[in-house]
Design a protein around this motif. Structure first.
Motif, mmCIF file in Angstrom:
data_model
loop_
_atom_site.group_PDB
_atom_site.id
_atom_site.type_symbol
_atom_site.label_atom_id
_atom_site.label_comp_id
_atom_site.label_asym_id
_atom_site.label_seq_id
_atom_site.Cartn_x
_atom_site.Cartn_y
_atom_site.Cartn_z
ATOM 1 N N THR A 54 3.958 -7.975 -2.915
ATOM 2 C CA THR A 54 3.253 -9.175 -2.450
ATOM 3 C C THR A 54 4.118 -9.953 -1.464
ATOM 4 O OG1 THR A 54 2.076 -9.280 -4.549
ATOM 5 C CG2 THR A 54 2.092 -11.275 -3.219
ATOM 6 N N ASN A 57 3.958 -8.188 1.833
ATOM 7 C CA ASN A 57 2.670 -8.336 2.513
ATOM 8 C C ASN A 57 2.452 -9.743 3.054
ATOM 9 O OD1 ASN A 57 2.067 -5.655 2.017
ATOM 10 N ND2 ASN A 57 1.036 -6.102 0.105
ATOM 11 N N ARG A 58 3.040 -10.738 2.428
ATOM 12 C CA ARG A 58 2.853 -12.134 2.862
ATOM 13 C C ARG A 58 3.850 -12.586 3.913
ATOM 14 N NH1 ARG A 58 1.599 -15.072 -2.902
ATOM 15 N NH2 ARG A 58 -0.493 -14.234 -3.120
ATOM 16 N N ALA A 63 9.374 -8.116 5.348
ATOM 17 C CA ALA A 63 9.012 -6.691 5.371
ATOM 18 C C ALA A 63 9.840 -5.955 6.425
ATOM 19 C CB ALA A 63 7.524 -6.533 5.657
ATOM 20 N N ARG A 128 -2.080 0.504 4.858
ATOM 21 C CA ARG A 128 -1.569 -0.756 4.290
ATOM 22 C C ARG A 128 -0.191 -0.565 3.655
ATOM 23 N NH1 ARG A 128 -1.632 -6.001 4.530
ATOM 24 N NH2 ARG A 128 -1.742 -7.114 2.576
ATOM 25 N N ASN A 129 0.090 0.616 3.143
ATOM 26 C CA ASN A 129 1.323 0.826 2.400
ATOM 27 C C ASN A 129 2.306 1.793 3.083
ATOM 28 O OD1 ASN A 129 3.016 0.383 0.131
ATOM 29 N ND2 ASN A 129 2.236 2.211 -0.869
ATOM 30 N N ARG A 151 5.787 1.230 1.590
ATOM 31 C CA ARG A 151 6.336 -0.107 1.341
ATOM 32 C C ARG A 151 6.744 -0.241 -0.121
ATOM 33 N NH1 ARG A 151 3.589 -5.054 4.392
ATOM 34 N NH2 ARG A 151 3.261 -4.130 6.415
#
Length: 180
Positions: A54, A57-58, A63, A128-129, A151
């Motif tokens: 999380t 992603n935020r 990241a 997404r990952n 990720r």
């Protein structure tokens, strides 16, 4: 005489009991139990706060830091070592292409355009990952070298290395430039 002897014997007996009582109290009364060891509780301040998917992603810069950390410490592409100086920092250039965004990674967050001569290492997100690392092979006509991971795997590896704080600190030495 018998009374005096009985009294004397009684007094000697009482004195003996009194002496034994004093000796036993001093000997056994001051002993510490050997099994009672006092330990201090572990301080919660020293515990690392693990990174989460999380968080990644935020916070895009977090990241990017995690992705660079993983490439430098656990990546299989040797050329990613060019961005391994954690003191210099990094400059990330986000380029939009027909195939999605590419994230060029330059060493030194203050690098100038004149210093950008060779194609940099870069990464892209394929879902997404999923993260795909790319590196141009110098003096070669072959395709770029690539490595794929996720990720979630990067986050697990950072936490396993105990590098949560290090990755969070990377954000402070990172510049992000977009090409819009």
């Amino acid at each position: 005489m018998k009374c005096i002897q009985k009294g004397l014997l009684l007094m000697i007996g009482l004195a003996g009991i009194l002496i034994l009582a004093v000796i036993s109290t001093n000997h056994f009364g001051n002993r510490q139990p050997q099994h009672a060891t006092v330990t201090k509780p572990v301080s919660k301040k020293n515990r690392l706060v693990p990174l989460t998917l999380t968080d990644f992603n935020r916070h895009p810069k977090l990241a990017y830091g995690g992705i660079i950390y993983y490439a430098v410490k656990h990546g299989k592409i040797q050329r990613w070592q060019e961005v391994s100086d954690f003191n210099l920092g990094w400059q990330i250039e986000v380029h939009r292409t027909q195939m999605g965004k590419r994230y060029f990674v330059w060493p030194d967050n203050h690098i100038k355009n004149a210093e950008k001569r060779l194609e940099p290492n870069w990464f892209a997100f394929k879902s997404r990952n999923r993260v795909v690392y790319h590196s141009f092979v110098v003096h070669s006509f072959r395709k770029n070298l690539t490595q794929t991971t996720t990720r979630s795997h990067i986050v697990k590896q950072i936490n396993a290395d105990g590098a949560e704080t290090k990755v969070r600190e990377m954000v402070e030495r990172m510049a992000v430039i977009t090409d819009n």
